[in-house]
Motif scaffolding. Structure first.
Motif, PDB file in Angstrom:
ATOM      1  N   ALA A  39      40.829  46.439  46.453  1.00  0.00           N
ATOM      2  CA  ALA A  39      40.178  47.409  45.566  1.00  0.00           C
ATOM      3  C   ALA A  39      40.408  47.056  44.104  1.00  0.00           C
ATOM      4  CB  ALA A  39      40.694  48.811  45.859  1.00  0.00           C
ATOM      5  N   ILE A  40      41.643  46.637  43.773  1.00  0.00           N
ATOM      6  CA  ILE A  40      41.955  46.234  42.397  1.00  0.00           C
ATOM      7  C   ILE A  40      41.168  44.984  42.019  1.00  0.00           C
ATOM      8  CG2 ILE A  40      43.772  45.345  40.892  1.00  0.00           C
ATOM      9  CD1 ILE A  40      45.738  47.131  42.358  1.00  0.00           C
ATOM     10  N   LYS A  41      41.123  44.023  42.936  1.00  0.00           N
ATOM     11  CA  LYS A  41      40.450  42.752  42.633  1.00  0.00           C
ATOM     12  C   LYS A  41      38.946  42.961  42.428  1.00  0.00           C
ATOM     13  CE  LYS A  41      40.736  37.917  43.969  1.00  0.00           C
ATOM     14  NZ  LYS A  41      41.311  36.943  44.924  1.00  0.00           N
ATOM     15  N   VAL A  42      38.346  43.815  43.245  1.00  0.00           N
ATOM     16  CA  VAL A  42      36.917  44.105  43.086  1.00  0.00           C
ATOM     17  C   VAL A  42      36.667  44.833  41.773  1.00  0.00           C
ATOM     18  CG1 VAL A  42      35.003  45.458  43.996  1.00  0.00           C
ATOM     19  CG2 VAL A  42      36.411  44.110  45.551  1.00  0.00           C
ATOM     20  N   ALA A  43      37.522  45.795  41.448  1.00  0.00           N
ATOM     21  CA  ALA A  43      37.341  46.569  40.213  1.00  0.00           C
ATOM     22  C   ALA A  43      37.476  45.686  38.977  1.00  0.00           C
ATOM     23  CB  ALA A  43      38.365  47.706  40.160  1.00  0.00           C
ATOM     24  N   LEU A  44      38.373  44.715  39.024  1.00  0.00           N
ATOM     25  CA  LEU A  44      38.553  43.831  37.870  1.00  0.00           C
ATOM     26  C   LEU A  44      37.355  42.912  37.677  1.00  0.00           C
ATOM     27  CD1 LEU A  44      42.319  42.861  38.309  1.00  0.00           C
ATOM     28  CD2 LEU A  44      41.327  44.528  36.738  1.00  0.00           C
ATOM     29  N   GLY A  45      36.538  42.769  38.702  1.00  0.00           N
ATOM     30  CA  GLY A  45      35.352  41.927  38.590  1.00  0.00           C
ATOM     31  C   GLY A  45      34.121  42.665  38.113  1.00  0.00           C
ATOM     32  N   TRP A  46      34.244  43.976  37.943  1.00  0.00           N
ATOM     33  CA  TRP A  46      33.095  44.748  37.465  1.00  0.00           C
ATOM     34  C   TRP A  46      32.755  44.367  36.035  1.00  0.00           C
ATOM     35  CZ3 TRP A  46      35.123  50.171  39.347  1.00  0.00           C
ATOM     36  CH2 TRP A  46      34.960  50.241  40.737  1.00  0.00           C
ATOM     37  N   THR A  47      31.447  44.400  35.732  1.00  0.00           N
ATOM     38  CA  THR A  47      30.980  44.064  34.385  1.00  0.00           C
ATOM     39  C   THR A  47      30.042  45.157  33.879  1.00  0.00           C
ATOM     40  OG1 THR A  47      29.137  42.783  35.305  1.00  0.00           O
ATOM     41  CG2 THR A  47      31.173  41.586  34.805  1.00  0.00           C
ATOM     42  N   SER A  77      44.006  33.488  40.296  1.00  0.00           N
ATOM     43  CA  SER A  77      42.661  33.713  39.775  1.00  0.00           C
ATOM     44  C   SER A  77      42.590  34.917  38.847  1.00  0.00           C
ATOM     45  CB  SER A  77      41.674  33.901  40.934  1.00  0.00           C
ATOM     46  OG  SER A  77      41.957  35.109  41.643  1.00  0.00           O
ATOM     47  N   LEU A  78      43.604  35.799  38.893  1.00  0.00           N
ATOM     48  CA  LEU A  78      43.572  37.019  38.088  1.00  0.00           C
ATOM     49  C   LEU A  78      44.262  36.866  36.740  1.00  0.00           C
ATOM     50  CD1 LEU A  78      44.237  39.724  40.835  1.00  0.00           C
ATOM     51  CD2 LEU A  78      42.055  39.006  39.851  1.00  0.00           C
ATOM     52  N   LYS A  79      45.108  35.864  36.593  1.00  0.00           N
ATOM     53  CA  LYS A  79      45.778  35.576  35.319  1.00  0.00           C
ATOM     54  C   LYS A  79      46.477  36.817  34.762  1.00  0.00           C
ATOM     55  CE  LYS A  79      42.029  33.961  33.421  1.00  0.00           C
ATOM     56  NZ  LYS A  79      41.086  33.336  32.465  1.00  0.00           N
ATOM     57  N   ALA A  80      47.474  37.288  35.507  1.00  0.00           N
ATOM     58  CA  ALA A  80      48.179  38.519  35.125  1.00  0.00           C
ATOM     59  C   ALA A  80      49.626  38.217  34.763  1.00  0.00           C
ATOM     60  CB  ALA A  80      48.128  39.532  36.272  1.00  0.00           C
ATOM     61  N   ILE A  81      50.189  39.057  33.902  1.00  0.00           N
ATOM     62  CA  ILE A  81      51.602  39.011  33.573  1.00  0.00           C
ATOM     63  C   ILE A  81      52.183  40.402  33.803  1.00  0.00           C
ATOM     64  CG2 ILE A  81      51.485  37.113  31.919  1.00  0.00           C
ATOM     65  CD1 ILE A  81      51.311  39.096  29.695  1.00  0.00           C
ATOM     66  N   GLN A  82      53.482  40.473  34.115  1.00  0.00           N
ATOM     67  CA  GLN A  82      54.121  41.734  34.454  1.00  0.00           C
ATOM     68  C   GLN A  82      55.099  42.175  33.373  1.00  0.00           C
ATOM     69  OE1 GLN A  82      55.322  40.570  38.639  1.00  0.00           O
ATOM     70  NE2 GLN A  82      54.743  42.688  39.027  1.00  0.00           N
ATOM     71  N   VAL A  83      55.125  43.479  33.129  1.00  0.00           N
ATOM     72  CA  VAL A  83      56.116  44.098  32.258  1.00  0.00           C
ATOM     73  C   VAL A  83      56.770  45.201  33.072  1.00  0.00           C
ATOM     74  CG1 VAL A  83      56.514  45.453  30.176  1.00  0.00           C
ATOM     75  CG2 VAL A  83      54.847  43.581  30.143  1.00  0.00           C
TER      76      VAL A  83
END
Length: 432
Positions: A39-47, A77-83
């Motif tokens: 669900a997160i991966k699909v939402a991040l692909g929305w434009t 593929s998501l290029k994320a960093i964590q805090v």
């Protein structure tokens, strides 16, 4: 005197057997967490109009939010960093000022906002962002950090500096004079020029090695820079906004994952983070990139955020500690509780008082010859519906069983020992 020399090898190995322990770290289980990750991966692909920039993953502690977000961070593929922020090290502003003896002063000037909870959280976020990258990757940063001497990089820099220096020496005719001084044959002029370049590079490398981490380029001072708040700015985000924008310019990351922020009971930090996200997405330096923030939060944060927004709409103090009973404010709070996030994804608990029994039995299964009764597990499991707590109880039982039952003469059953460990894990102070 007796020792291991008088014991059979197999018996010595058995006496020193260490029980296998189960780590308490988050673990991604596709069957349980896959629906949320997808669900997160699909939402991040929305434009376009559906583009989301602030995503909230909600649920109580122990439902698996960290496991899901770890998978998001590991997906290349998501290029994320964590805090991720710990609850340790934060204290009320008055106590912090009293302890430091500054009375709210920073850099010799008075700034009463420096030690507020929101500012302390912002400071930790700035620090974690900057420390996710090597100093060499952010040469334009004014926040200098101590780093190890990078020999391959420094040798290349020395060669790049040594060759032009050797050319300058050659153009001034100093190479020939040095060759005469050291009685180098004339037909070795080219070799002499090459040797001069090597000597110059070695000199540059030596100077950089001696002065490494001792001198700052922007001023002649020792040590690394520290994150401080000047009197003319109210928050650390304002103070280091240019640093944060520069960070995203040089770092190939479009997603920042925030964990544990809701533990500080400070709804205002989410307002400042949303404002920061808006600024980053509007920054021309980022060439239209979309920067997204993902938050792991508990559900009650929505109510707190909504009440803050409602109080502001009514002209009241948003940070008032007294619970509100105003029906109008509570109604506005319910209407505004999701205004801070573009998408809310709830995580359904997979550990409940009904499923905890099966999970506890499964965790105990690999402890050799344990005799914890099913009736005891049925009785207690419903009260520890938390996967980390279940694993911790299992680990402590494995250690206690090894030393209290197998290696001693105590007449204690597995049931009694397991009950004691369970009480120890759920009533810590009383057990002590």
């Amino acid at each position: 005197m007796t020792g291991l020399s008088n014991v059979e090898p197999s018996q010595a190995s058995e006496d020193n057997e260490v029980p296998a322990l189960h780590p308490l770290t988050p673990e991604y289980v596709p069957g349980k967490h896959g629906v949320y990750f997808n669900a997160i991966k699909v939402a991040l692909g929305w434009t376009g109009d559906k583009k989301v920039r602030n995503v909230a993953l909600t649920g109580s502690y122990g439902v698996g939010k960290s496991s899901i977000l770890r998978q998001v961070a590991e997906d290349k593929s998501l290029k994320a960093i964590q805090v991720s922020l710990s609850t340790l090290g934060f204290e009320p502003a008055a106590d912090a000022s009293k302890r430091s003896g500054t009375d709210g002063k920073a850099d010799g000037a008075e700034n009463p906002l420096r030690d507020t909870k929101t500012n302390q959280i912002q400071k930790e976020i700035v620090k974690q962002l900057l420390y996710t990258q090597m100093p060499d990757k952010m040469p334009g940063s004014r926040y200098r950090r101590t780093a190890a001497f990078n020999w391959p990089r420094e040798i290349l820099i020395a060669l790049a500096s040594g060759i032009p220096l050797a050319i300058v020496i050659f153009l001034f005719g100093w190479t020939a004079k040095l060759a005469t001084l050291f009685t180098v044959p004339a037909d070795w002029a080219i070799a002499a020029n090459g040797g001069m370049a090597v000597v110059a590079a070695g000199l540059v490398l030596g100077v950089r090695f001696v002065t490494h981490n001792k001198l700052r380029i922007d001023s002649v001072s020792t040590g690394a820079a520290t994150i401080t708040l000047s009197a003319k700015t109210d928050t650390y985000f304002d103070e280091y906004l240019d640093e944060i924008v520069y960070f995203f310019q040089v770092v190939d990351a479009d997603i920042v994952i925030f964990e544990d922020i809701d533990r500080f009971e400070d709804p205002h930090i989410f307002e400042t983070l949303r404002e920061l996200n808006t600024i980053l997405n509007a920054a021309k330096q980022l060439d239209g990139r979309t920067i997204r923030f993902i938050y792991a939060i508990k559900d009650s944060i929505f109510e707190e955020l909504g009440i803050r927004a409602a109080r502001e709409a009514e002209g009241q103090e948003p940070d008032a500690k007294k619970p509100t009973t105003d029906a109008a404010i509570l109604e506005v709070a319910r209407a505004n509780r999701t205004k801070f996030f573009d998408l809310v994804i709830p995580v359904v608990p997979f550990v409940t008082h009904q499923s905890a029994r099966e999970l506890m039995s499964k965790e105990l299964k690999d402890i050799k010859k344990h005799k914890v009764g099913d009736d005891l597990i049925d009785l207690v499991a419903q009260h520890v519906a938390d996967m980390r707590l279940i694993r911790n109880i299992r680990n402590e039982f494995a250690i206690f069983k090894e030393h209290v039952i197998r290696k001693s003469s105590l007449d204690l059953s597995d049931n009694h020992l397991f009950a004691m460990v369970l009480y120890k894990s759920t009533h810590l102070s009383d057990f002590e």
